[in-house]
Structure formats: structure tokens, C-alpha cells
Design a protein around this motif. Structure first.
Motif, PDB file in Angstrom:
ATOM      1  N   GLU A   1       0.868   6.275 -10.419  1.00 60.86           N
ATOM      2  CA  GLU A   1       0.785   6.593  -9.436  1.00 60.86           C
ATOM      3  C   GLU A   1      -0.281   8.328  -9.673  1.00 60.86           C
ATOM      4  O   GLU A   1       1.387   9.217 -10.214  1.00 60.86           O
ATOM      5  N   ILE A   2      -1.002   8.278  -9.372  1.00 58.14           N
ATOM      6  CA  ILE A   2      -1.968  10.319  -9.576  1.00 58.14           C
ATOM      7  C   ILE A   2      -1.918  10.657  -8.317  1.00 58.14           C
ATOM      8  O   ILE A   2      -2.284   9.998  -7.643  1.00 58.14           O
ATOM      9  N   SER A   3      -1.340  11.859  -8.280  1.00 58.78           N
ATOM     10  CA  SER A   3      -2.001  13.429  -7.699  1.00 58.78           C
ATOM     11  C   SER A   3      -1.995  13.995  -7.702  1.00 58.78           C
ATOM     12  O   SER A   3      -2.102  14.501  -8.847  1.00 58.78           O
ATOM     13  N   THR A   4      -2.212  14.792  -6.682  1.00 55.25           N
ATOM     14  CA  THR A   4      -2.619  16.060  -6.922  1.00 55.25           C
ATOM     15  C   THR A   4      -1.433  17.283  -6.573  1.00 55.25           C
ATOM     16  O   THR A   4      -0.371  16.729  -6.627  1.00 55.25           O
ATOM     17  N   PRO A   5      -0.997  18.512  -7.801  1.00 52.23           N
ATOM     18  CA  PRO A   5      -0.067  18.655  -7.245  1.00 52.23           C
ATOM     19  C   PRO A   5       0.862  19.403  -5.920  1.00 52.23           C
ATOM     20  O   PRO A   5       1.633  19.236  -6.482  1.00 52.23           O
ATOM     21  N   LYS A   6      -0.160  19.236  -5.577  1.00 60.32           N
ATOM     22  CA  LYS A   6       0.329  19.481  -4.093  1.00 60.32           C
ATOM     23  C   LYS A   6       1.157  18.197  -3.344  1.00 60.32           C
ATOM     24  O   LYS A   6       1.743  17.947  -2.615  1.00 60.32           O
TER      25      LYS A   6
ATOM     26  N   TYR B   1       0.614  -1.101  -0.023  1.00 63.94           N
ATOM     27  CA  TYR B   1       0.027  -0.269  -0.137  1.00 63.94           C
ATOM     28  C   TYR B   1       0.608   1.697  -0.152  1.00 63.94           C
ATOM     29  O   TYR B   1       2.183   1.154   0.954  1.00 63.94           O
ATOM     30  N   LYS B   2       0.113   1.549  -0.836  1.00 60.95           N
ATOM     31  CA  LYS B   2       1.202   3.103  -1.025  1.00 60.95           C
ATOM     32  C   LYS B   2       0.087   4.678   0.138  1.00 60.95           C
ATOM     33  O   LYS B   2      -1.404   4.757  -0.128  1.00 60.95           O
ATOM     34  N   ILE B   3       0.958   5.027   1.129  1.00 59.73           N
ATOM     35  CA  ILE B   3       0.206   5.644   2.020  1.00 59.73           C
ATOM     36  C   ILE B   3       0.480   7.729   1.491  1.00 59.73           C
ATOM     37  O   ILE B   3       0.227   8.226   1.837  1.00 59.73           O
ATOM     38  N   GLY B   4       1.769   7.929   0.963  1.00 60.25           N
ATOM     39  CA  GLY B   4       2.041   9.177   0.278  1.00 60.25           C
ATOM     40  C   GLY B   4       3.537   9.266   0.029  1.00 60.25           C
ATOM     41  O   GLY B   4       4.059   7.982  -0.463  1.00 60.25           O
ATOM     42  N   ASP B   5       3.767  10.423  -0.650  1.00 57.91           N
ATOM     43  CA  ASP B   5       6.059  10.231  -0.859  1.00 57.91           C
ATOM     44  C   ASP B   5       6.269   9.500  -0.083  1.00 57.91           C
ATOM     45  O   ASP B   5       6.395   9.444   1.044  1.00 57.91           O
ATOM     46  N   SER B   6       7.357   8.148  -0.146  1.00 59.24           N
ATOM     47  CA  SER B   6       8.065   7.961   0.036  1.00 59.24           C
ATOM     48  C   SER B   6       7.301   6.934   1.026  1.00 59.24           C
ATOM     49  O   SER B   6       8.049   7.163   2.189  1.00 59.24           O
ATOM     50  N   HIS B   7       6.779   6.421   1.300  1.00 57.52           N
ATOM     51  CA  HIS B   7       5.599   6.312   2.602  1.00 57.52           C
ATOM     52  C   HIS B   7       5.216   4.775   2.005  1.00 57.52           C
ATOM     53  O   HIS B   7       3.514   4.952   1.225  1.00 57.52           O
ATOM     54  N   PHE B   8       5.854   3.547   2.468  1.00 53.46           N
ATOM     55  CA  PHE B   8       4.299   2.650   1.689  1.00 53.46           C
ATOM     56  C   PHE B   8       4.535   1.667   2.677  1.00 53.46           C
ATOM     57  O   PHE B   8       5.685   1.490   3.687  1.00 53.46           O
TER      58      PHE B   8
ATOM     59  N   ARG C   1      -1.125  15.502  -2.416  1.00 56.54           N
ATOM     60  CA  ARG C   1      -1.537  13.971  -2.651  1.00 56.54           C
ATOM     61  C   ARG C   1      -1.913  13.007  -3.324  1.00 56.54           C
ATOM     62  O   ARG C   1      -2.604  13.036  -4.025  1.00 56.54           O
ATOM     63  N   ALA C   2      -1.920  11.232  -2.208  1.00 61.33           N
ATOM     64  CA  ALA C   2      -2.130  10.650  -3.193  1.00 61.33           C
ATOM     65  C   ALA C   2      -3.542  10.229  -3.797  1.00 61.33           C
ATOM     66  O   ALA C   2      -4.499  10.446  -2.650  1.00 61.33           O
ATOM     67  N   LEU C   3      -3.976  10.042  -5.231  1.00 61.41           N
ATOM     68  CA  LEU C   3      -5.106  10.210  -5.659  1.00 61.41           C
ATOM     69  C   LEU C   3      -5.668   8.723  -5.985  1.00 61.41           C
ATOM     70  O   LEU C   3      -6.819   7.945  -5.482  1.00 61.41           O
ATOM     71  N   ALA C   4      -4.643   7.889  -6.949  1.00 61.07           N
ATOM     72  CA  ALA C   4      -5.290   6.367  -6.939  1.00 61.07           C
ATOM     73  C   ALA C   4      -3.434   6.243  -7.602  1.00 61.07           C
ATOM     74  O   ALA C   4      -2.344   6.707  -8.386  1.00 61.07           O
ATOM     75  N   THR C   5      -3.863   4.503  -8.055  1.00 62.87           N
ATOM     76  CA  THR C   5      -2.909   4.187  -8.473  1.00 62.87           C
ATOM     77  C   THR C   5      -3.634   3.046 -10.162  1.00 62.87           C
ATOM     78  O   THR C   5      -4.016   1.986  -9.394  1.00 62.87           O
TER      79      THR C   5
END
Length: 257
Positions: free
Chosen positions: A160-165, A74-81, A167-171
Motif C-alpha cells: 500500500e503506497i501513500s504520501t508521507p502525510k 476498497y481502501k478509503i483511507g487508513d483504518s477505513h475499508f 494519503r493513499a495513492l495505490a495498492t
């Protein structure tokens, strides 16, 4: 390991050549590791990142391990799995890789490493360690302003899709090829031996963009305005047409091969 009424098991987290022991939930089957793989076996992403404000535990992939058990990543955030390790229906442990540190655990001869880029490697005691092919990735800004990170790694290609800031949205990948967000569709398609990433603007009538995994725009599909404005939801029909055309490669924009 001394016997207690409850068995507490732990995993080692490796960063900058030092090992830090993290306590994991009771009921885990992983034991402390007597040795930690060298830094050369634990490549990091190599790019600083900022954790999103809100954590989203998004499933990335499920990996079969060397002993037949599985790790659900699971991906929780950038550099966090995080990786939940299961033997059948029994959850053995959760490995956590965060802030550039790899997580390492073992159980009954099984060795498992969760790396900072979300990849999982496993091997049995006495067997040679597997050769690791590093991931490569490229980030693009999509027509809707969101960010897509196109990743090509040892477990295949994913986006991996995220907002410009950040925030992870989907993979999306070939096993979970499509996701829909706010009238935009993001899809991974297989065209012969080539994997492509497709972006469809449902709100705008179904216009589509196709990228290769080098981040290059290789094709664009523009819907005829008379089709997009047709009665009965022409935008949805156009989007479906764009998705079908993606498998055939779309029309290639002039000057791009």
C-alpha cells in the motif's frame, strides 16, 4: 422483520465488545445479525492512524465468499475499508470497517466479516468458523520519500503506497503488480517462491531498489550513466531493464544477504 414497500437491510459494526447498527442502502440483501463474533475473532491493526484529508476509493482485492458470491474490497483511507458484496451482477450490500471497528453481515445463511485491516472472512451457517491468520506489515520510506506498507496476510502479499502525510495513492499485488506515479514505478514481482517489492526511479534514469516483505533492502540496481543518458528515452529503457533484472534478484548490495 416486517414487510414494507422497500426493504431496508443493515449490517452490524463491532467495536470494543459493543454492537452498533448502521443502515445501508435500500436494495441490499443482508439482514441484521443476531449474533456478533467475539473480539478475539476481530483483530485490529493495533496502530493509531489519521484519516487522509481526501478520500480515495482504491480497489484492494476481490474475495470469493463461502456461497460463491464475491466481495470487492476498497481502501478509503487508513483504518477505513469498504466491501461491496455481489451475487452475480446484483449488489447485495456494502460493509464498512472504520476506526478499528469490524463490519458484519449475513444473508441466507452466509456470514461475512470485513475486518479493520481490510481482510474478509465468510462462512455458511452450521459450518465451523475459519481460522484467521493475522496480517503482519512493515512500513518503509522509499527513495522518493513516499511510504510503502508491505503487508503479508491471509490473502497474500500486497504493498500500500501513500504520501508521507498518509494519503493513499495505490495498492499493488501479484494480480495488479505495477503502478506508475510521477516517473516512479512500484512493482510486486514473484521470484521463485519469494515475493519482492521493486521501486524504479524513471526520472533518475532507471535506478532500482528491491525489498523483501520484512522491509529489508535486499538488492539495488544502478543504471550505467551512459545508458541512462542515451538518446531516444534511455531512462525508460533502463527502467524496463531494471524490471527484468528484478525477477533475477538484481545485484545484492555488499553486506546484505
Amino acid at each position: 422483520m416486517r414487510n414494507t414497500r422497500r426493504t431496508t437491510l443493515r449490517s452490524a459494526v463491532v467495536a470494543a465488545g459493543a454492537a452498533t447498527v448502521l443502515a445501508l442502502p435500500i436494495g441490499s440483501a443482508f439482514a441484521d445479525s443476531p449474533a456478533v463474533p467475539g473480539p478475539e475473532a476481530l483483530p485490529g491493526i493495533g496502530q493509531p492512524s489519521v484519516e487522509p484529508a481526501a478520500s480515495v476509493r482504491a480497489h484492494v482485492t476481490t474475495v470469493e465468499l463461502a456461497d460463491g458470491s464475491v466481495a470487492k474490497v476498497y481502501k478509503i483511507g487508513d483504518s477505513h475499508f469498504e466491501a461491496d458484496v455481489f451475487a452475480g451482477a446484483t449488489k447485495l450490500d456494502t460493509l464498512v470497517s472504520k476506526a478499528g471497528a469490524a463490519s458484519y453481515g449475513q444473508n441466507d445463511g452466509l456470514h461475512v466479516v470485513l475486518r479493520p485491516n481490510g481482510t474478509v472472512t465468510s462462512w455458511m451457517a452450521g459450518a465451523p468458523k475459519p481460522q484467521i491468520r493475522k496480517e503482519r506489515s512493515v512500513r518503509i520510506t522509499m527513495p522518493d520519500g513516499r511510504i510503502a506498507e508491505l503487508v503479508d496476510g491471509p490473502h497474500g502479499k500486497r504493498v500500500e503506497i501513500s504520501t508521507p502525510k498518509g494519503r493513499a495513492l495505490a495498492t499493488v499485488d501479484l494480480r495488479r503488480p505495477s503502478v506508475h506515479r510521477d516517473d516512479w514505478t512500484y512493482r510486486v514481482v514473484q521470484d521463485s517462491e519469494r515475493v519482492k517489492f521493486l521501486v524504479i526511479d524513471g526520472k533518475g534514469g532507471g535506478n532500482g531498489w528491491v525489498y523483501d516483505f520484512n522491509g529489508r533492502l535486499i538488492a539495488k540496481y544502478t543504471v550505467d550513466p551512459t545508458v541512462a543518458s542515451g538518446g531516444g528515452g534511455g531512462g525508460g529503457t533502463a527502467a524496463a531493464g531494471a524490471a527484468g533484472a528484478a525477477g533475477l534478484g538484481f545485484a545484492v548490495p555488499r553486506g546484505q544477504g
